[in-house]
Scaffold this active site. Structure first.
Site, PDB file in Angstrom:
ATOM      1  N   GLU A 167      32.031  40.175  36.313  1.00 22.56           N
ATOM      2  CA  GLU A 167      30.800  39.668  35.683  1.00 22.56           C
ATOM      3  C   GLU A 167      29.532  40.197  36.360  1.00 22.56           C
ATOM      4  O   GLU A 167      28.733  39.422  36.887  1.00 22.56           O
ATOM      5  CB  GLU A 167      30.784  38.141  35.695  1.00 22.56           C
ATOM      6  CG  GLU A 167      31.988  37.508  35.018  1.00 22.56           C
ATOM      7  CD  GLU A 167      31.870  35.990  34.855  1.00 22.56           C
ATOM      8  OE1 GLU A 167      30.986  35.395  35.500  1.00 22.56           O
ATOM      9  OE2 GLU A 167      32.651  35.421  34.074  1.00 22.56           O
ATOM     10  N   GLU A 366      39.664  35.944  32.225  1.00 25.46           N
ATOM     11  CA  GLU A 366      39.351  34.540  32.534  1.00 25.46           C
ATOM     12  C   GLU A 366      39.138  33.803  31.230  1.00 25.46           C
ATOM     13  O   GLU A 366      38.510  34.330  30.308  1.00 25.46           O
ATOM     14  CB  GLU A 366      38.058  34.372  33.359  1.00 25.46           C
ATOM     15  CG  GLU A 366      38.136  34.783  34.787  1.00 25.46           C
ATOM     16  CD  GLU A 366      36.826  34.539  35.567  1.00 25.46           C
ATOM     17  OE1 GLU A 366      36.060  33.619  35.224  1.00 25.46           O
ATOM     18  OE2 GLU A 366      36.592  35.298  36.523  1.00 25.46           O
TER      19      GLU A 366
END
Ligand code: GAL
Length: 465
Positions: A167, A366
């Site tokens: 991220e 995720e």
């Protein structure tokens, strides 16, 4: 009854990170990262003043943890190498205790039939480098490439799935726009430079990897599907497209296509915020794209055209100068995290990757549900009955399955996360794990109901309902 069976050799497992699980113990040789530092400076910023120092005691319990991974059906597991553990000052000498720890961790995973997925950067800048500007500085890019190469050399003989970042938009937006990461600024120009430097660092690490190693290297992006309030209203659609450029395509495009999205570049140019770079940097980015993509999916972004004319919403230009958030009536919420639950989002992402990004191999890296106060659900045998988590997982897997049936090149599903872990300023507020962690008892572990469900899921390579 419907049967959801996933492709052969599908990766079932979970994701975590070094800084959120390992903790820090006497004589382990770890240096400070920005979280260790920030927590010492401002402990009140962290939920219940719980810092990263103990985390989930993973540094001590990792062998037991790997047995629990087996018991919960893992055939693969992602964590990150903490930069400040391996190279305490960010550059310079290597901590041999860290080498021994990660070697043992990796060997133990493999010995138990669990494929290691290793990420290099998960929000954990060594303080010594932050003091020199962190991701704003080119020195950090060089230091990161050295760190990456060191990891490839030390562990690349056994680790065949690598990631450059988790991220990468989060350090840019958290640290330089919305103030939930150190150094807590609000400065779009800096956020843009940080994002550019992370993209460049990623490409340079990929270049080195492909020169010397034979596995696969990718990046993990939090893809937030962006929906206009009204898809028949061109102003709403335009607002959604700009939000998508800022938060999704900003990293998807350089990582997969080797270039930045034109509409975003136009906006950044108009703001006079084009980051410092050279022509050679752009060439490195264009030539060193990823082998495969990890997709983190938690929630969608719903957007509408700005009600007031486009203008500054703060004393700094912000992405929100170009769109408003849309609070959709009736949306399903996870009240603890304040995030919408929208299962179909996972399907929409997969179709976008299939159609707009050449159907590059990807996996869900995720997806998960954080819940506060899970002790409420403990049954008489001491097990947390987290049926809501099982429903959450199934709800997303149904849509993932549909996308795969329609040709999406998705190779696996990793849940966030294996065991309850330390979630940055939220610390242990919301629990996400298949396994409960009792911080009052040195991190004692107990498998939740979802852990047994996950075992079955992996064993049958799917589920029926
Ligand atoms: C993600 C992040 C993880 C974890 C998770 C749950 O954005 O990659 O580190 O904190 O959110 O909040």
């Amino acid at each position: 009854m419907t049967v959801y069976r996933f492709p052969k050799d599908f990766f079932w497992g979970s994701a975590s990170s070094g800084p959120q699980t390992e903790g820090r113990f006497n004589n382990d040789g770890k240096g400070d990262n920005i979280w260790d530092y920030w927590y010492r400076q401002e402990p009140d910023k962290f939920f219940n003043q719980v810092g990263p120092d103990k985390a989930s005691y993973g540094y001590i319990h990792y062998k037991e943890d790997i047995q629990l991974m087996k018991k919960t059906g893992h055939n693969s597991f992602r964590t990150s190498i903490q930069w400040s553990r391996l190279i305490p000052d960010g550059v310079g000498s290597i901590n041999q205790k860290a080498v021994a720890f990660y070697n043992d961790f990796i060997d133990e995973l493999i010995a138990n039939g669990i494929e290691p997925f290793i990420n290099l950067y998960h929000f954990d800048m060594p303080v010594a480098l932050q003091e020199e500007g962190g991701w704003l500085s080119r020195k950090t890019i060089d230091a990161y490439v050295y760190f990456a190469q060191t990891c490839f050399q030390l562990f690349g003989d056994r680790v065949k799935y690598w990631f450059t970042h988790n991220e990468p938009i989060v350090p840019a937006e958290g640290g330089y726009l919305y103030q939930f990461h150190y150094p807590n600024e609000q400065n779009l120009k800096h956020a843009v430079q940080v994002a550019f430097n992370e993209a460049l660092a990623s490409a340079r690490a990929i270049e080195k990897y492909h020169q010397t190693q034979d596995g696969k290297i990718g990046i993990i992006l939090n893809v937030t599907p962006t929906y206009p309030r009204d898809k028949n209203n061109p102003e709403d659609v335009k607002a959604a497209s700009i939000a998508d450029a800022f938060f999704n395509r900003s990293f998807l495009d350089p990582a997969i296509k080797g270039q930045f999205p034109k509409d975003l570049v136009t906006i950044i140019k108009e703001l006079d915020m084009i980051p410092h770079h050279t022509a050679a940097d752009l060439e490195v980015i264009s030539k060193n794209t990823i082998d495969f993509l990890g997709v983190n999916y938690y929630q969608p972004r719903r957007v509408q055209a700005k009600e007031k004319a486009i203008g500054k919403t703060a004393n700094q230009p912000m992405p929100e100068d170009y769109f408003d958030y849309y609070d959709m009536p009736g949306k399903k919420m996870n009240p603890y995290r304040g995030w919408e639950i929208y299962e179909k989002g996972i399907y929409d992402i997969m179709i976008t990757i299939r159609d707009d990004y050449g159907n590059i191999p990807c996996f869900i890296s995720e997806n998960g549900m954080g819940v506060e106060g899970e002790e409420r659900y403990v049954n008489k045998d001491g097990q947390i009955e987290d049926d809501y988590r099982i429903e959450f997982i199934k709800g997303h897997l149904r849509y993932l399955h549909q996308a795969i049936e329609e040709g999406a090149n998705c190779l696996g599903y990793h849940l966030w996360t294996f065991m309850d872990n330390w979630s940055w300023t939220n610390a242990y507020k919301n629990r996400y794990g298949l396994i409960a962690v009792n911080l009052d008892k040195q991190g004692e572990r107990t498998i939740k109901k979802s852990g047994y469900f996950f075992k079955e899921l992996s064993k049958y390579n799917g589920f029926e309902d």
